[in-house]
Design a protein around this motif. Structure first.
Motif, PDB file in Angstrom:
ATOM      1  N   HIS A  29       0.994  -1.121  -0.034  1.00  0.00           N
ATOM      2  CA  HIS A  29      -0.005  -0.153  -0.071  1.00  0.00           C
ATOM      3  C   HIS A  29       0.841   1.051   0.022  1.00  0.00           C
ATOM      4  O   HIS A  29       0.672   2.162   0.958  1.00  0.00           O
ATOM      5  CB  HIS A  29      -0.889   0.145   1.256  1.00  0.00           C
ATOM      6  CG  HIS A  29      -1.727  -1.208   1.280  1.00  0.00           C
ATOM      7  ND1 HIS A  29      -2.871  -1.485   0.163  1.00  0.00           N
ATOM      8  CD2 HIS A  29      -1.733  -2.253   2.250  1.00  0.00           C
ATOM      9  CE1 HIS A  29      -3.258  -2.721   0.782  1.00  0.00           C
ATOM     10  NE2 HIS A  29      -2.836  -2.995   1.767  1.00  0.00           N
ATOM     11  N   ILE A  30       1.917   1.337  -0.907  1.00  0.00           N
ATOM     12  CA  ILE A  30       2.505   2.543  -1.108  1.00  0.00           C
ATOM     13  C   ILE A  30       1.890   3.408  -1.933  1.00  0.00           C
ATOM     14  O   ILE A  30       1.245   3.300  -3.028  1.00  0.00           O
ATOM     15  CB  ILE A  30       4.009   1.981  -1.853  1.00  0.00           C
ATOM     16  CG1 ILE A  30       4.684   1.021  -0.947  1.00  0.00           C
ATOM     17  CG2 ILE A  30       4.874   3.135  -2.130  1.00  0.00           C
ATOM     18  CD1 ILE A  30       6.041   0.546  -1.289  1.00  0.00           C
ATOM     19  N   GLY A  31       2.315   4.722  -1.726  1.00  0.00           N
ATOM     20  CA  GLY A  31       1.713   5.846  -2.316  1.00  0.00           C
ATOM     21  C   GLY A  31       2.586   6.270  -3.460  1.00  0.00           C
ATOM     22  O   GLY A  31       3.390   7.213  -3.471  1.00  0.00           O
ATOM     23  N   ILE A  32       2.516   5.309  -4.556  1.00  0.00           N
ATOM     24  CA  ILE A  32       3.498   5.263  -5.645  1.00  0.00           C
ATOM     25  C   ILE A  32       3.159   6.655  -6.525  1.00  0.00           C
ATOM     26  O   ILE A  32       4.223   7.487  -6.788  1.00  0.00           O
ATOM     27  CB  ILE A  32       3.370   4.122  -6.438  1.00  0.00           C
ATOM     28  CG1 ILE A  32       3.635   2.787  -5.748  1.00  0.00           C
ATOM     29  CG2 ILE A  32       4.191   4.327  -7.524  1.00  0.00           C
ATOM     30  CD1 ILE A  32       3.521   1.595  -6.468  1.00  0.00           C
ATOM     31  N   SER A  33       1.968   6.969  -6.971  1.00  0.00           N
ATOM     32  CA  SER A  33       1.543   8.133  -7.750  1.00  0.00           C
ATOM     33  C   SER A  33       2.144   9.239  -7.017  1.00  0.00           C
ATOM     34  O   SER A  33       2.505  10.356  -7.517  1.00  0.00           O
ATOM     35  CB  SER A  33       0.368   7.877  -8.358  1.00  0.00           C
ATOM     36  OG  SER A  33      -0.552   8.283  -7.428  1.00  0.00           O
ATOM     37  N   GLY A  34       1.639   9.476  -5.718  1.00  0.00           N
ATOM     38  CA  GLY A  34       1.762  10.567  -4.887  1.00  0.00           C
ATOM     39  C   GLY A  34       3.254  10.918  -4.685  1.00  0.00           C
ATOM     40  O   GLY A  34       3.757  11.919  -5.019  1.00  0.00           O
ATOM     41  N   SER A  35       4.205   9.895  -4.614  1.00  0.00           N
ATOM     42  CA  SER A  35       5.557   9.846  -4.656  1.00  0.00           C
ATOM     43  C   SER A  35       6.082  10.556  -5.712  1.00  0.00           C
ATOM     44  O   SER A  35       7.143  11.217  -5.844  1.00  0.00           O
ATOM     45  CB  SER A  35       6.190   8.464  -4.195  1.00  0.00           C
ATOM     46  OG  SER A  35       5.841   8.103  -2.959  1.00  0.00           O
TER      47      SER A  35
END
Length: 374
Positions: free
Chosen positions: A303-309
């Motif tokens: 559940h990593i915030g990929i797009s936000g990162s």
């Protein structure tokens, strides 16, 4: 004469970033800014219950010093902040009336709809409640501010055609930005016949110091004009715009904005060409090509915030502002209950799902090394 029968010029005074002195709002400077703004013929002031100290400051700098008919005042209701009942949400309105002393609001907004925030306004029946306040003549015009996708904006406007206007984040940098989708949101609002109030035209100040290739293009076109003035004029040139809010933080910014907007009647052909060239220059800056489709997020076991990162990383690449980039990461990742790049276990499921074929794991390492080792 502007939209909704209000005489409003195309520049509005956004009161979220008021000048500070010794850790508090510099009231004397705010008074000077208010005086300059009104003397130049501008009348629209935008505050919010959630802007700490802003409503109180504008009472002292504006409401207590000028007749009520000299200005329009807008404020906002953030029902999603610490409200567990509809009564608590409704109380924000009474607090705003007391803090501003304005008697009524010319424009009242349901604040920051989109994503997980929208349901609070449904749960507390605020759509009907705000219409009751309008019938009581405590509000003249009702609308909402919005930060999300054009698809969600379409849903809200279909469900609530009674809303009179929409406040959107629009600037030349975000016009085609897949993370913001300014153009598409603007087009949805216009399709529904809603006039638009523009926020973040200078992208929180970032376009006052744009990337060097953009700065060179704009300076070559008009050496005497500030970079911020280009951003304001881009937004003000759009059709169906009530006003463009500028979050001015000092007298110098106020004077610069007034100088470019006092006699503004639209962009010239050469100015439009320069802005198009600036947008093309932005596109050439190498960024992580994420379109925020979030297919990766649906398969990420951590559940990593990929797009936000990636949005935060691109922000840093474009504007070189680490604090602003970290704020983006805080809002788009931790603020949405997601984990940071350091949680990646290198399983590769994200890359299998990515339609853009991005080397997600490599870029997450870049995000981790850039932000988490500061």
């Amino acid at each position: 004469m502007g939209y909704l029968g209000e005489e409003i010029k195309k520049l509005g005074f956004g009161l979220m970033r008021l000048p500070q002195k010794d850790g508090a709002i510099d009231l004397e400077q705010v008074k000077e800014m208010v005086d300059l703004f009104l003397e130049a013929g501008f009348t629209y002031f935008d505050t919010a219950w959630a802007y700490a100290g802003s409503e109180d400051a504008i009472r002292q700098a504006l409401v207590e010093r000028y007749p009520r008919e000299r200005y329009q005042l807008a404020t906002k209701n953030a029902a999603w902040i610490d409200c567990k009942t509809k009564e608590e949400a409704y109380a924000q309105f009474d607090t705003s009336l007391a803090q501003t002393g304005a008697g009524f609001f010319d424009f009242y907004l349901l604040h920051n709809l989109g994503e997980g925030r929208s349901h609070y306004f449904d749960d507390y029946d605020m759509w009907n409640w705000v219409q009751e306040k309008k019938k009581e003549r405590l509000i003249k015009h009702v609308g909402f501010s919005f930060h999300s996708t054009p698809e969600e904006l379409e849903e809200i406007l279909n469900a609530h055609p009674e809303m009179e206007f929409v406040q959107l984040q629009i600037n030349y940098a975000d016009w085609e930005n897949p993370a913001v989708q300014s153009r598409r949101c603007y087009e949805v609002a216009r399709k529904h016949g809603k006039p638009v109030i523009i926020m973040e035209p200078v992208k929180g100040g970032m376009l006052a110091t744009p990337p060097e290739p953009v700065k060179q293009i704009l300076s070559a076109s008009e050496p005497e004009s500030s970079a911020a003035s280009w951003a304001i004029r881009f937004a003000a040139d759009l059709e169906g715009v009530i006003t463009v809010l500028s979050g001015m933080s000092n007298v110098e910014q106020m004077k610069d904005n007034l100088a470019c907007m006092r006699a503004f009647s639209g962009l010239t052909e050469s100015q439009s060409t320069a802005l198009c060239q600036a947008q093309e220059a932005l596109k050439k800056i190498p960024l992580i090509p994420c379109t925020t489709c979030n297919y990766c997020a649906k398969v990420c076991p951590m559940h990593i915030g990929i797009s936000g990162s990636f949005t935060a990383m691109n922000y840093l690449t474009l504007y070189g502002d680490m604090d602003a980039a970290k704020n983006q990461a805080g809002w788009l990742v931790e603020g949405h209950g997601l984990k940071g790049a350091d949680a990646c276990i290198k399983c590769g499921k994200c890359e299998e799902a990515c339609p853009q074929h991005i080397a997600i794991r490599t870029h997450l390492d870049q995000v981790r090394d850039t932000f988490l080792k500061q």
